[in-house]
Scaffold this motif. Structure first.
Motif, PDB file in Angstrom:
ATOM      1  N   LEU A   1      35.993 -25.725   7.922  1.00 32.20           N
ATOM      2  CA  LEU A   1      35.127 -26.901   7.865  1.00 32.20           C
ATOM      3  C   LEU A   1      35.078 -27.656   9.181  1.00 32.20           C
ATOM      4  N   ASP A   2      36.003 -27.353  10.092  1.00 26.44           N
ATOM      5  CA  ASP A   2      35.976 -27.981  11.408  1.00 26.44           C
ATOM      6  C   ASP A   2      35.082 -27.218  12.377  1.00 26.44           C
TER       7      ASP A   2
ATOM      8  N   SER B   1      29.588 -25.517   9.494  1.00 29.62           N
ATOM      9  CA  SER B   1      29.063 -26.745   8.889  1.00 29.62           C
ATOM     10  C   SER B   1      27.541 -26.713   8.815  1.00 29.62           C
TER      11      SER B   1
ATOM     12  N   LEU C   1      26.449 -24.285   6.156  1.00 26.92           N
ATOM     13  CA  LEU C   1      26.599 -24.899   4.839  1.00 26.92           C
ATOM     14  C   LEU C   1      25.457 -25.867   4.555  1.00 26.92           C
TER      15      LEU C   1
END
Length: 282
Positions: free
Chosen positions: A34-35, A40, A43
């Motif tokens: 997620l970093d 991101s 997504l």
């Protein structure tokens, strides 16, 4: 379509990972998923664009979206609709995650095959389906048309409400997809990564888009049609054997068609050029 979007979503995630292959290759392995900015944005694309587009089609055209299996929304169990909405996102996340892992281990060509096989699964279902009528189900605006399908009705599909909705969605989904992939590929080509060297020059954005379209609608769709014809001619068992042999023929040789697309997409030098460069350094 419900039957194909699970493959399409996975292919989108794999494609985004490949577009950022050089950046992922140099990113810290300990970095949380997620970093990662590329994950991101992947997504966001899946959750805000791709996922909702599937639900719109299911809501408006349940018979077409289920490949003429359901007649209306009430024919579908609630869990199927929920599962469809969720997997349109999670499968793309999985495709990105697995391809990132392969890229970080120096197995980028294997990651490229995740993209190929995902789109092959999607297009084979559209071409053949489970009973050999996949293309008829796709080119029928509703179940009534499918029941009396012929090529004349297929041409009418091109101006049907289903097709017009798809055109409108494509005007939103495709520009974002191509813009991000081209930008990520070009940014990656500016990096110096040993496992993914860059050949001289930089292809234009239109050339990269043309490569992507030729890969999906040339190599992959063509393979789906050839293998579907083999299944029609020889049955599922022999057709499947032929299909595996066909895909190996395309992908295994160093100068195979699949490797050519792989080098074009990532702008990699050919083995001969790479060997000459290594000899020059020595």
């Amino acid at each position: 379509m419900v039957q194909v979007d699970v493959f399409w979503s996975y292919g989108l995630g794999a494609g985004f990972a490949l577009a950022a292959a050089r950046q992922l290759a140099v990113a810290p392995r300990a970095q949380k998923l997620l970093d990662n900015p590329y994950f991101s944005r992947t997504l966001l694309y899946l959750a805000l664009l791709f996922g909702p587009s599937g639900m719109i089609l299911l809501w408006q055209f349940p018979d077409w979206e289920t490949m003429q299996v359901a007649r209306q929304l009430t024919d579908l169990p609630t869990w199927l609709g929920v599962g469809f909405a969720v997997t349109n996102i999670t499968q793309g996340m999985l495709g990105f995650y697995l391809c990132r892992a392969l890229i970080q281990r120096g197995k980028t060509y294997q990651a490229f095959w995740h993209l190929l096989l995902a789109y092959f699964g999607m297009l084979f279902i559209l071409v053949h389906g489970w009973d050999g009528t996949g293309y008829q189900r796709f080119l029928s605006a509703d179940h009534q048309v499918f029941a009396q399908w012929h090529w004349g009705l297929a041409l009418q599909w091109l101006v049907s409400p289903v097709a017009l909705t798809l055109y409108t969605m494509g005007c939103v989904l495709l520009p974002v997809l191509f813009k991000w992939m081209v930008d990520w590929l070009n940014a990656g080509r500016e990096l110096s990564v040993a496992q993914l060297p860059v050949r001289d020059g930089v292809p234009s954005g239109m050339a990269t888009i043309a490569t992507l379209l030729a890969l999906v609608f040339g190599l992959v769709l063509g393979s789906a049609i050839v293998i579907s014809a083999a299944v029609h001619a020889f049955g599922w068992a022999l057709g499947a054997v032929f299909g595996v042999a066909w895909l190996l023929f395309l992908g295994l040789p160093q100068w195979g068609v699949a490797r050519w697309f792989y080098r074009q997409l990532l702008w990699l030098p050919t083995p001969q050029v790479e060997a000459r460069g290594q000899l020059a350094k020595a």
